[in-house]
Design an enzyme around this catalytic site. Structure first.
Site, PDB file in Angstrom:
ATOM      1  CG  ASP A  30      -9.090   1.210 -28.402  1.00 33.76           C
ATOM      2  OD1 ASP A  30      -8.760   1.715 -29.485  1.00 33.76           O
ATOM      3  OD2 ASP A  30     -10.277   0.994 -28.066  1.00 33.76           O
ATOM      4  CG  ASN A  87      -8.316   1.908 -38.871  1.00 27.06           C
ATOM      5  OD1 ASN A  87      -7.861   1.014 -39.583  1.00 27.06           O
ATOM      6  ND2 ASN A  87      -8.740   1.683 -37.636  1.00 27.06           N
ATOM      7  N   GLY A  93     -12.168   2.568 -41.775  1.00 25.28           N
ATOM      8  CA  GLY A  93     -12.709   2.302 -40.438  1.00 25.28           C
ATOM      9  C   GLY A  93     -12.356   3.356 -39.413  1.00 25.28           C
ATOM     10  CD  GLN A  94      -9.292   8.746 -39.311  1.00 22.49           C
ATOM     11  OE1 GLN A  94      -9.092   8.714 -40.527  1.00 22.49           O
ATOM     12  NE2 GLN A  94      -8.709   9.619 -38.497  1.00 22.49           N
ATOM     13  CG  HIS A 100      -5.846   7.011 -33.741  1.00 22.06           C
ATOM     14  ND1 HIS A 100      -6.759   7.869 -34.344  1.00 22.06           N
ATOM     15  CD2 HIS A 100      -6.414   5.785 -33.777  1.00 22.06           C
ATOM     16  CE1 HIS A 100      -7.830   7.185 -34.707  1.00 22.06           C
ATOM     17  NE2 HIS A 100      -7.643   5.902 -34.382  1.00 22.06           N
ATOM     18  CG  HIS A 102      -5.564   1.269 -33.817  1.00 18.34           C
ATOM     19  ND1 HIS A 102      -6.647   1.066 -32.984  1.00 18.34           N
ATOM     20  CD2 HIS A 102      -5.969   2.176 -34.742  1.00 18.34           C
ATOM     21  CE1 HIS A 102      -7.660   1.815 -33.397  1.00 18.34           C
ATOM     22  NE2 HIS A 102      -7.276   2.501 -34.457  1.00 18.34           N
TER      23      HIS A 102
HETATM   24  P1  5GP Z   1     -10.313   4.406 -35.271  1.00 24.01           P
HETATM   25  O1  5GP Z   1     -11.559   3.614 -35.523  1.00 24.01           O
HETATM   26  O2  5GP Z   1     -10.548   5.886 -35.469  1.00 24.01           O
HETATM   27  O3  5GP Z   1      -9.105   3.912 -36.012  1.00 24.01           O
HETATM   28  O4  5GP Z   1      -9.943   4.169 -33.757  1.00 24.01           O
HETATM   29  C1  5GP Z   1     -10.542   4.863 -32.709  1.00 24.01           C
HETATM   30  C2  5GP Z   1     -10.309   4.047 -31.474  1.00 24.01           C
HETATM   31  O5  5GP Z   1     -10.524   4.887 -30.370  1.00 24.01           O
HETATM   32  C3  5GP Z   1     -11.252   2.847 -31.327  1.00 24.01           C
HETATM   33  O6  5GP Z   1     -10.485   1.652 -31.243  1.00 24.01           O
HETATM   34  C4  5GP Z   1     -12.015   3.148 -30.054  1.00 24.01           C
HETATM   35  O7  5GP Z   1     -12.235   1.997 -29.266  1.00 24.01           O
HETATM   36  C5  5GP Z   1     -11.117   4.141 -29.344  1.00 24.01           C
HETATM   37  N1  5GP Z   1     -11.807   5.109 -28.491  1.00 24.01           N
HETATM   38  C6  5GP Z   1     -12.925   5.839 -28.828  1.00 24.01           C
HETATM   39  N2  5GP Z   1     -13.233   6.668 -27.837  1.00 24.01           N
HETATM   40  C7  5GP Z   1     -12.318   6.463 -26.839  1.00 24.01           C
HETATM   41  C8  5GP Z   1     -12.141   7.036 -25.549  1.00 24.01           C
HETATM   42  O8  5GP Z   1     -12.883   7.913 -25.110  1.00 24.01           O
HETATM   43  N3  5GP Z   1     -11.084   6.586 -24.824  1.00 24.01           N
HETATM   44  C9  5GP Z   1     -10.230   5.619 -25.301  1.00 24.01           C
HETATM   45  N4  5GP Z   1      -9.223   5.247 -24.488  1.00 24.01           N
HETATM   46  N5  5GP Z   1     -10.376   5.070 -26.512  1.00 24.01           N
HETATM   47  C10 5GP Z   1     -11.407   5.476 -27.275  1.00 24.01           C
END
Ligand code: 5GP
Length: 114
Positions: A30, A87, A93-94, A100, A102
């Protein structure tokens, strides 16, 4: 579904620190880690949210979770333990609409989450 930043990572159009790959799953660190180990496991065939997954996705979701667990075990994270999070949509919080998992590890997690 609409393309996302994770689609671009899967197609190698933008860089990422990839730590695991098989035919169905890609995993990368991340960009904004919330724990010493914070890896995202994504299915190569995109599903936008867990809410949009259906019976036809059961095998892929199983592979996604098993790949996450196998990685954690191989990295020596399983004994101390770790947290997996999916999420879903706004209140979950998505922010990236390509489902995906985490994987968070390397410190004690708290419950309930904020
Ligand atoms: P969500 O909030 O959708 O569950 O998680 C998205 C995750 O993707 C976040 O933890 C954020 O830090 C990560 N993220 C967003 N953009 C990028 C990116 O361009 N590269 C990487 N490696 N992680 C990303």
């Amino acid at each position: 579904m609409a393309d996302t930043i994770f689609g671009k990572i899967i197609r190698r159009e933008i860089p990422a620190d990839i730590v695991y790959e098989d035919d169905d799953v890609l995993a990368f660190r991340d960009l904004n880690p919330q724990a010493p180990v914070h890896v995202l496991f994504v299915p190569k065939r995109a599903i936008a949210t867990l809410d949009e997954a259906g019976p036809g996705d059961a095998e892929l979701l199983g592979k996604l979770l098993l790949a996450t667990a196998a990685y954690a075990r191989e990295q020596g994270l399983a004994k101390d333990g770790y947290r997996t999070v999916i999420n879903c949509n706004e209140h979950g919080g998505q922010t990236v609409f390509h489902l995906h998992v985490h994987l968070l590890a390397g410190r004690r997690m708290h419950w309930p989450p904020g």
